[in-house]
Design an enzyme around this catalytic site. Structure first.
Site, PDB file in Angstrom:
ATOM      1  N   ASN A   1     -69.381 -25.173  -4.150  1.00  0.00           N
ATOM      2  CA  ASN A   1     -67.969 -25.273  -4.797  1.00  0.00           C
ATOM      3  C   ASN A   1     -67.709 -25.370  -6.092  1.00  0.00           C
ATOM      4  O   ASN A   1     -66.679 -25.497  -6.525  1.00  0.00           O
ATOM      5  CB  ASN A   1     -67.229 -26.253  -3.629  1.00  0.00           C
TER       6      ASN A   1
ATOM      7  N   THR B   1     -66.495 -18.773 -11.051  1.00  0.00           N
ATOM      8  CA  THR B   1     -67.161 -18.455 -11.987  1.00  0.00           C
ATOM      9  C   THR B   1     -68.614 -17.640 -12.118  1.00  0.00           C
ATOM     10  O   THR B   1     -69.126 -17.834 -10.778  1.00  0.00           O
ATOM     11  CB  THR B   1     -67.162 -19.339 -13.330  1.00  0.00           C
TER      12      THR B   1
ATOM     13  N   LYS C   1     -63.945 -16.095  10.744  1.00  0.00           N
ATOM     14  CA  LYS C   1     -64.482 -16.284   9.271  1.00  0.00           C
ATOM     15  C   LYS C   1     -64.092 -17.702   8.842  1.00  0.00           C
ATOM     16  O   LYS C   1     -62.705 -18.178   9.171  1.00  0.00           O
ATOM     17  CB  LYS C   1     -64.640 -15.261   8.444  1.00  0.00           C
TER      18      LYS C   1
ATOM     19  N   GLU D   1     -69.943 -24.916   4.770  1.00  0.00           N
ATOM     20  CA  GLU D   1     -70.423 -24.858   3.372  1.00  0.00           C
ATOM     21  C   GLU D   1     -71.304 -26.186   3.203  1.00  0.00           C
ATOM     22  O   GLU D   1     -70.739 -27.223   3.609  1.00  0.00           O
ATOM     23  CB  GLU D   1     -69.560 -24.857   2.366  1.00  0.00           C
TER      24      GLU D   1
ATOM     25  N   THR E   1     -59.712 -22.498   6.020  1.00  0.00           N
ATOM     26  CA  THR E   1     -59.643 -21.332   5.402  1.00  0.00           C
ATOM     27  C   THR E   1     -60.305 -20.155   6.238  1.00  0.00           C
ATOM     28  O   THR E   1     -61.504 -19.854   6.217  1.00  0.00           O
ATOM     29  CB  THR E   1     -60.611 -21.310   4.172  1.00  0.00           C
TER      30      THR E   1
ATOM     31  N   THR F   1     -67.077 -14.549   3.940  1.00  0.00           N
ATOM     32  CA  THR F   1     -67.177 -14.891   2.510  1.00  0.00           C
ATOM     33  C   THR F   1     -68.481 -15.696   2.233  1.00  0.00           C
ATOM     34  O   THR F   1     -69.575 -15.090   2.149  1.00  0.00           O
ATOM     35  CB  THR F   1     -65.818 -15.482   2.163  1.00  0.00           C
TER      36      THR F   1
END
Lengths: 404, 404
Positions: free
Chosen positions: B399, B404, B188, B279, B199, B165
């Site tokens: 994040n 959106t 992942k 991230e 996650t 992702t």
């Protein structure tokens, strides 16, 4: 409670709004910037009752250990507060520094004409953890701050300025009760804010006549519903202190319910001011959990959402990413939920209900500075609101370069 | 354990490194980018034993509910995985989608020549919470991915790519045991990483002969020491799944201790890969708590530090602000500490001991990409390490604009 409704809340006034209090805030040279950094709040009586609540962190700064000890008497004549250094993790020498500061305040007040013992002086410190205070400057400052004490509102203003760290504005509030007694307060705190208090100092004063038990009850009730429900970053400091001093100067002994209400309103207003000035804030976010089986459940669920980095970054981006809210609720420690009974709303628009998102859930407008997140667990009648903020670039910037 | 030491760990290989496994990863059109988004791992046998561990979030995605159910048999023939959508918070319709996907995989494998039931197919999904999957694309993709299945390493490569992702690189590892059996895996996960898994999706394969109980024991032991100790942002997703499938194709039945060790080493290596690609990561931070009264205490204290936003922003700024570490330890839920017995080190340099900072504690160099934080509680013999990262501008950026 009709009197309470008619009471007048004023933000331009603070600890010297009630009768019987003097205060001052000076630049003692503790902060390198030369800004005000030493504050004194002095109770002229006739009463000296007091109560306090302190950080729940097991690592307690020297001034917290000292102030907890002196408050066992239920009385205080003065509070000395410094910014520019937390005096936490400074070992026995740091505790000696706190003790010496209280002794110096007592001596200066005695010289000034009010016989005072160190055991009647609470000490509060705020700033970087781990460094000793420059005691030559602190002790010289103590003498000066006692001489500067003023009974008017300006003394309270200066004291509120002197306790600021990364705060951008001083926080004050006063509530004037129609029965002619007043509660005033000042607070500081911008980061390291979490339930079980925050990185905050707060001094509340009142000219009501109230014994230690009355003050203690009012303060604990108010803290639990206000400061304990302010969570900026999940971090809880070593120095958090909230003190309430009563002078009795009004001669009025309010009903406990009225005292409770007045202290709660001042704490609530100071809390809103802390939230609005939190480090890096671009959004004021209120997370309300309703329909919980108990207030504890509602609190833990709301805190889980309010602390969630992914929820907070989404708020920063005005992104109605409600899945992160639902996931955070699902992780609340010790709270048993039924996911299909949960309803989530953003700013009054339902975004998740009956186990799935609503058709327009991605379109909710979160671009304004205030965001209301409401999570109905659908299981009971209890509810709790927690104030938090978004997680912004400014928060990262401010906190990645604090000690260096 | 001499065999384990001689075992060879290779990062260029993954789920198809062990004998008896085929895999594929294709672009089914679920991701708007057109990148690979559908992966299949297929066990050709002769054995089909399997075990799994899942998210502890009470809000569980449809594929988690499905896979938990099918795994009660202790056997699996295939795992289908999609990125581009988590299929979480999608209600009964979302569960139907998962079921339909498993049925389609079973039908395609049966057509291909291996009689398979839906109950032998685990399903994993990852991506944004709250949206239904585009089932026309998923079902068409299922037919294609079964046709694409390859036994060579390329199939494993493509599968590892298809589950990404916000990951920037695929994560694979294989351990070749000198007794001629192999464990391989892919994973992942980049954000929403916390103890109680992350996650993350992870599929492990082995050609060892091992029954369900042996696999389950090895997997739980390894997860508890690896994935459960990776905490990027304290957030735990609705979709976390780690599966271990055994084909028995090597004909070798290793000792439980050797199987445990091999699975642990693969999980540990995949964990390091997840941490390195988290991230917004600019620093890889390992928080080790030693001298704890129990492993639980060590874990809770290490997690409290690893999750602390102020510690993490300080790390981003290469700022040796050790006071934040001590304050975070003081807040670890349920862990009784004695602050004066704590010693804190950064990269091997003691910065806090005997209740106070060391003279050069503000000078420690944290400018490199790896930071070791060691907290010795001075109370016992237990220790735990948790991997985390710094809290950077890039984390906030990534994040604040995900849905959106």
């Amino acid at each position: 409670m009709t009197e309470a409704v008619a009471a007048r809340l004023v933000r331009a006034q603070g600890v010297t709004a009630p009768g019987g209090f003097r205060a001052a805030g000076i630049a003692a040279g503790i902060k390198k910037s030369g800004a005000r950094d030493l504050a004194l709040v002095f109770n002229e009586g006739p009463d000296y009752t007091a109560a306090g609540v302190f950080t729940q962190n097991q690592v307690k700064a020297a001034p917290v250990l000292w102030s907890q000890q002196v408050l066992t008497t239920g009385a205080l004549r003065a509070v000395i507060l410094n910014s520019g250094g937390a005096n936490a993790c400074t070992g026995p020498a740091g505790f000696q520094d706190t003790h010496a500061t209280a002794e110096a305040v007592a001596a200066a007040l005695s010289d000034w004409g009010t016989e005072t013992g160190a055991i009647e002086v609470a000490v509060c410190s705020t700033g970087l953890i781990g460094d000793r205070l420059p005691m030559d400057k602190v002790l010289a400052g103590v003498t000066n701050v006692v001489h500067e004490m003023a009974g008017g509102l300006s003394g309270g203003d200066e004291a509120a300025q002197a306790i600021m760290t990364t705060d951008t504005v001083p926080k004050q509030a006063a509530l004037h009760h129609p029965e002619n007694w007043t509660v005033g307060g000042m607070a500081k705190g911008a980061g390291m804010l979490a339930p079980s208090l925050a990185t905050m100092l707060c001094v509340l004063t009142t000219d009501a006549v109230a014994d230690h038990a009355a003050l203690d009850g009012a303060l604990r009730r108010a803290s639990a519903r206000t400061f304990d429900r302010l969570d900026i970053d999940g971090c809880c400091s070593t120095n958090d202190t909230v003190l309430l001093l009563a002078s009795g100067a009004s001669g009025v002994a309010p009903a406990q319910e009225d005292l409770d209400d007045a202290v709660l309103r001042i704490c609530d207003d100071l809390c809103a001011q802390l939230q609005s000035d939190a480090e890096g804030v671009t959004k004021r976010v209120t997370v309300t959990v309703t329909g919980a089986r108990s207030e504890d459940d509602a609190f833990m669920a709301a805190r889980s959402v309010a602390r969630d980095s992914l929820v907070k970054t989404a708020m920063f981006g005005s992104d109605p990413n409600w899945g992160r809210v639902v996931a955070a609720v699902g992780l609340a420690p010790g709270v048993i939920i039924e996911p299909d009974r949960i309803t989530v709303s953003f700013n009054g628009s339902v975004v998740f209900t009956d186990g799935t998102g609503t058709p327009d859930s991605r379109e909710v407008d979160l671009s304004g500075p205030d965001i209301q997140v409401v999570v109905d667990l659908g299981l009971g009648d209890s509810q709790v609101s927690i104030r938090t903020t978004d997680l912004s670039h400014a928060y990262v910037e401010e906190n990645s370069a604090y000690s260096t």
